[in-house]
Design a protein around this motif. Sequence first.
Motif, PDB file in Angstrom:
ATOM      1  N   VAL A  39       6.232   4.762   5.568  1.00 29.96           N
ATOM      2  CA  VAL A  39       6.785   3.864   4.556  1.00 29.96           C
ATOM      3  C   VAL A  39       6.122   4.223   3.226  1.00 29.96           C
ATOM      4  N   ASN A  40       6.911   4.243   2.169  1.00 33.60           N
ATOM      5  CA  ASN A  40       6.427   4.596   0.842  1.00 33.60           C
ATOM      6  C   ASN A  40       5.269   3.686   0.447  1.00 33.60           C
ATOM      7  N   ALA A  41       4.146   4.273   0.049  1.00 32.52           N
ATOM      8  CA  ALA A  41       2.957   3.497  -0.328  1.00 32.52           C
ATOM      9  C   ALA A  41       3.244   2.578  -1.511  1.00 32.52           C
ATOM     10  N   GLN A  42       4.126   3.001  -2.417  1.00 29.02           N
ATOM     11  CA  GLN A  42       4.471   2.159  -3.566  1.00 29.02           C
ATOM     12  C   GLN A  42       5.195   0.899  -3.098  1.00 29.02           C
ATOM     13  N   THR A  43       6.054   1.026  -2.097  1.00 28.80           N
ATOM     14  CA  THR A  43       6.741  -0.136  -1.534  1.00 28.80           C
ATOM     15  C   THR A  43       5.718  -1.111  -0.956  1.00 28.80           C
TER      16      THR A  43
END
Length: 82
Positions: A39-43
């Motif tokens: 999962v995208n770390a920014q998300t």
Amino acid sequence: MPARAGRKTPTPAQRAWLARGIDQPGGKLPLFDEDGQRVNAQTIRSCIDQGWAEPWFANPLKPDWLVCKLTDAGRMALASNP
């Protein structure tokens, strides 16, 4: 941790990630998506910043991975905007 001012509802990517914690024990949120990709770390960080998720525990084997759980605010954000 209070949510910062800004977005009041999750983006589609945030919503998809948060929704996966609804039926999990303790609201555990996944590290990987349905296709096996991280999962995208920014998300993840943006959901933490909004108060919709919170770090659950540190992963000693992978300290850069954020193991998180859904918060009550996250559940409310999902429920208020289906």
